[in-house]
Design an enzyme around this catalytic site. Structure first.
Site, mmCIF file in Angstrom:
data_model
loop_
_atom_site.group_PDB
_atom_site.id
_atom_site.type_symbol
_atom_site.label_atom_id
_atom_site.label_comp_id
_atom_site.label_asym_id
_atom_site.label_seq_id
_atom_site.Cartn_x
_atom_site.Cartn_y
_atom_site.Cartn_z
ATOM 1 N N CYS A 81 0.875 -1.170 0.000
ATOM 2 C CA CYS A 81 0.000 0.000 0.000
ATOM 3 C C CYS A 81 0.915 1.224 0.000
ATOM 4 O O CYS A 81 2.062 1.128 -0.428
ATOM 5 C CB CYS A 81 -0.962 -0.031 1.187
ATOM 6 S SG CYS A 81 -0.160 -0.004 2.804
ATOM 7 N N LEU A 82 0.429 2.339 0.516
ATOM 8 C CA LEU A 82 1.262 3.542 0.512
ATOM 9 C C LEU A 82 2.198 3.592 1.720
ATOM 10 O O LEU A 82 3.391 3.799 1.577
ATOM 11 C CB LEU A 82 0.360 4.782 0.462
ATOM 12 C CG LEU A 82 1.070 6.113 0.262
ATOM 13 C CD1 LEU A 82 1.815 6.148 -1.067
ATOM 14 C CD2 LEU A 82 0.064 7.246 0.324
#
Length: 100
Positions: A81-82
């Site tokens: 993810c980020l």
């Protein structure tokens, strides 16, 4: 942020090395994030909100929806993810569904 079963965090270099093996890389960012910030090569996007449903699909349905063979419960899978928060949640979901 990258997350894998035995390895709570992976560097990008470790991910690149893993991707030379038969590992499925699932990016759990939202579709707008992929559109805005780009896709990691050879990853598939399954937003976190869809993940539990996706991992319980029939294999043919999964393949049609995500254009990728559905992972077996024992297959190596990496979530990203980020920042790492959603990938940790994704890992928890997968483990709760019986993925090792």
């Amino acid at each position: 942020g990258l997350c894998a079963g035995g390895e709570p965090g992976l560097s990008y270099r470790e991910l690149k090395e893993l991707k030379t093996t038969n590992v499925l890389h699932i990016d759990v960012r939202e579709r707008w994030e992929i559109a805005r910030f780009g896709k990691i090569p050879a990853s598939i996007n399954i937003p976190l909100g869809e993940l539990v449903e996706a991992l319980q699909m029939e294999p043919a349905e999964f393949e049609e929806q995500y254009r990728q063979k559905m992972p077996a419960k024992s297959d190596p899978v990496v979530f990203s993810c980020l920042a790492g928060t959603r990938s940790k949640q994704a890992l928890g979901f997968a483990v709760s569904l019986g993925f090792s």
